[in-house]
Design a protein around this motif. Structure first.
Motif, PDB file in Angstrom:
ATOM      1  N   LYS A   1       0.835  -1.203   0.000  1.00  0.00           N
ATOM      2  CA  LYS A   1       0.000   0.000   0.000  1.00  0.00           C
ATOM      3  C   LYS A   1       0.868   1.250   0.000  1.00  0.00           C
ATOM      4  O   LYS A   1       0.454   2.307   0.482  1.00  0.00           O
ATOM      5  CB  LYS A   1      -0.916  -0.013   1.223  1.00  0.00           C
ATOM      6  N   LYS A   2       2.062   1.125  -0.549  1.00  0.00           N
ATOM      7  CA  LYS A   2       2.986   2.260  -0.593  1.00  0.00           C
ATOM      8  C   LYS A   2       2.441   3.364  -1.503  1.00  0.00           C
ATOM      9  O   LYS A   2       1.758   3.103  -2.498  1.00  0.00           O
ATOM     10  CB  LYS A   2       4.357   1.815  -1.089  1.00  0.00           C
ATOM     11  N   LYS A   3       2.770   4.598  -1.155  1.00  0.00           N
ATOM     12  CA  LYS A   3       2.383   5.731  -1.987  1.00  0.00           C
ATOM     13  C   LYS A   3       3.287   5.808  -3.207  1.00  0.00           C
ATOM     14  O   LYS A   3       4.410   5.303  -3.205  1.00  0.00           O
ATOM     15  CB  LYS A   3       2.470   7.026  -1.175  1.00  0.00           C
ATOM     16  N   GLU A   4       2.809   6.493  -4.243  1.00  0.00           N
ATOM     17  CA  GLU A   4       3.539   6.538  -5.505  1.00  0.00           C
ATOM     18  C   GLU A   4       4.914   7.187  -5.359  1.00  0.00           C
ATOM     19  O   GLU A   4       5.860   6.792  -6.041  1.00  0.00           O
ATOM     20  CB  GLU A   4       2.725   7.267  -6.565  1.00  0.00           C
ATOM     21  N   ASP A   5       5.046   8.155  -4.487  1.00  0.00           N
ATOM     22  CA  ASP A   5       6.371   8.773  -4.292  1.00  0.00           C
ATOM     23  C   ASP A   5       7.358   7.749  -3.759  1.00  0.00           C
ATOM     24  O   ASP A   5       8.522   7.700  -4.192  1.00  0.00           O
ATOM     25  CB  ASP A   5       6.268   9.959  -3.322  1.00  0.00           C
ATOM     26  N   ASN A   6       6.896   6.946  -2.802  1.00  0.00           N
ATOM     27  CA  ASN A   6       7.751   5.903  -2.225  1.00  0.00           C
ATOM     28  C   ASN A   6       8.063   4.835  -3.261  1.00  0.00           C
ATOM     29  O   ASN A   6       9.193   4.353  -3.373  1.00  0.00           O
ATOM     30  CB  ASN A   6       7.056   5.292  -1.009  1.00  0.00           C
ATOM     31  N   ILE A   7       7.042   4.460  -4.041  1.00  0.00           N
ATOM     32  CA  ILE A   7       7.246   3.466  -5.095  1.00  0.00           C
ATOM     33  C   ILE A   7       8.276   3.969  -6.097  1.00  0.00           C
ATOM     34  O   ILE A   7       9.159   3.212  -6.524  1.00  0.00           O
ATOM     35  CB  ILE A   7       5.906   3.152  -5.797  1.00  0.00           C
ATOM     36  N   ARG A   8       8.193   5.241  -6.463  1.00  0.00           N
ATOM     37  CA  ARG A   8       9.137   5.793  -7.444  1.00  0.00           C
ATOM     38  C   ARG A   8      10.568   5.722  -6.914  1.00  0.00           C
ATOM     39  O   ARG A   8      11.496   5.369  -7.654  1.00  0.00           O
ATOM     40  CB  ARG A   8       8.774   7.230  -7.797  1.00  0.00           C
ATOM     41  N   ASP A   9      10.759   6.029  -5.644  1.00  0.00           N
ATOM     42  CA  ASP A   9      12.109   5.966  -5.071  1.00  0.00           C
ATOM     43  C   ASP A   9      12.675   4.545  -5.174  1.00  0.00           C
ATOM     44  O   ASP A   9      13.841   4.354  -5.547  1.00  0.00           O
ATOM     45  CB  ASP A   9      12.080   6.410  -3.605  1.00  0.00           C
TER      46      ASP A   9
END
Length: 362
Positions: A111-119
């Motif tokens: 359920k990670k946020k997209e900013d975290n996923i991008r990193d």
């Protein structure tokens, strides 16, 4: 730490065609293992059976205490979260960019946020040397680049078990060396259980802690690399040397007439084309890059090898002891370098693959 994978009495067929039968082995937790064998012996089928994509006719596959051959679909879904899988052809979604392919497991299982996923995704893209290619579609890049993207996707969840189906196929020798080193560094960092299917003898001799070999629908042997590399079994010696003289033929079953003819040619001094390397020598195992932690698997593996030493022939025992002494020397040198040259300022991530593409990457 990676989990143990225990396989007992596994048999798989497609219709009337038996692929392999009564395969039993244990992938020790946190260790790197390799599975060898001639083409067509069912190595990729074995990997797919380990993750429940294929169902065996007999036997069990126990992962983290669960037999996936008997569990529910919901339990299997949870077990698969432990895995990172690099398929032979990359198995990327053709309509998705490399970025979205690599992000897919994070979006599916977290359920990670997209900013975290991008990193996380960009870190893995950088790790495998694909920075700048993240917006490309799989059809727009070479086979070797697709393989590296597949590896990045396999790593995004920091899996406890990593399965690699011929990670060197489609890669040039330099990038093969980088990928092999990357797997060792990852094992040092997260102590993952890793299984590599490969035909690359250099990988088999220098990367895994354990080696197994499939031939004629059976597991010939599985155990510490030192045992297989000093084995006198004809099929093992032939495969390691790449020689056409021996039990392995163009067809898996070499008929008696061909075997007799080749024996006469061999007796007459005609070469079978194999390497003349001395396979009684145990080449030291590849170690993590400077600045990486030492692999926890080394001591666990060493204890098993020491227990097996008395059962080995004298020449094999001597070769193993020489190999262990050389590995001890290399690790001591690495510790010294870490202490004096790769200390607190050392990188904590594995060294990445060189970016870009070469002709041999196809």
């Amino acid at each position: 730490m990676g989990v143990e994978v225990s396989v007992e009495g596994l048999t798989k067929s497609f219709g009337s065609q038996n692929i392999w039968r009564d395969v039993s082995l244990t992938l020790p937790s946190g260790e790197v293992s390799a599975l060898l064998g001639p083409s067509g012996t069912g190595k990729s089928v074995f990997l797919k059976t380990l993750i429940g994509l294929l169902h065996p006719e007999q036997g069990s596959v126990i992962i983290d205490g669960t037999d996936i051959t008997k569990c529910s679909s919901k339990e299997l879904y949870e077990i698969r979260k432990l895995f990172g899988v690099l398929f032979q052809d990359g198995a990327l979604f053709g309509s998705m960019s490399l970025y979205d392919n690599i992000a897919f497991p994070l979006r599916e299982h977290t359920k990670k946020k997209e900013d975290n996923i991008r990193d996380i995704v960009m870190e893995k893209i950088d790790l495998v040397g694909l920075t700048g290619a993240e917006d490309k579609l799989p059809g727009e890049i070479s086979g070797g680049m697709r393989k590296r993207a597949g590896l990045a996707r396999a790593l995004v969840l920091d899996p406890e078990i990593i399965l690699c189906d011929e990670p060197d196929s489609g890669l040039d020798p330099v990038r093969t060396a980088y990928i092999s080193q990357l797997l060792i560094d990852i094992n040092a960092q997260i102590d993952a259980t890793i299984l590599i299917v490969t035909h690359n003898i250099n990988i088999a001799r220098t990367i895994p802690d354990n080696i197994g070999m499939l031939f004629r629908k059976e597991l010939v042997m599985f155990g510490p690399r030192e045992v297989l590399l000093t084995s006198e079994q004809p099929v093992v010696k032939q495969f390691l040397s790449g020689d056409r003289f021996g039990p392995i033929g163009m067809s898996e079953e070499k008929d008696f007439a061909v075997a007799e003819q080749e024996a006469q040619m061999q007796a007459a001094g005609i070469s079978g084309g194999g390497t003349k390397d001395d396979f009684s020598e145990i080449i030291p195992q590849v170690q993590p890059n400077p600045g990486q932690p030492e692999r926890k698997a080394i001591e666990r593996h060493r204890r098993r090898v020491v227990e097996l030493l008395p059962t080995l022939p004298a020449n094999a025992r001597e070769a193993v002891e020489r190999g262990m002494a050389e590995e001890d020397r290399i690790r001591a040198d690495n510790r010294s370098r870490d202490e004096f040259g790769f200390g607190a300022d050392a990188p904590t991530a594995p060294l990445k693959v060189v970016a870009g593409q070469t002709a041999t990457d196809h």
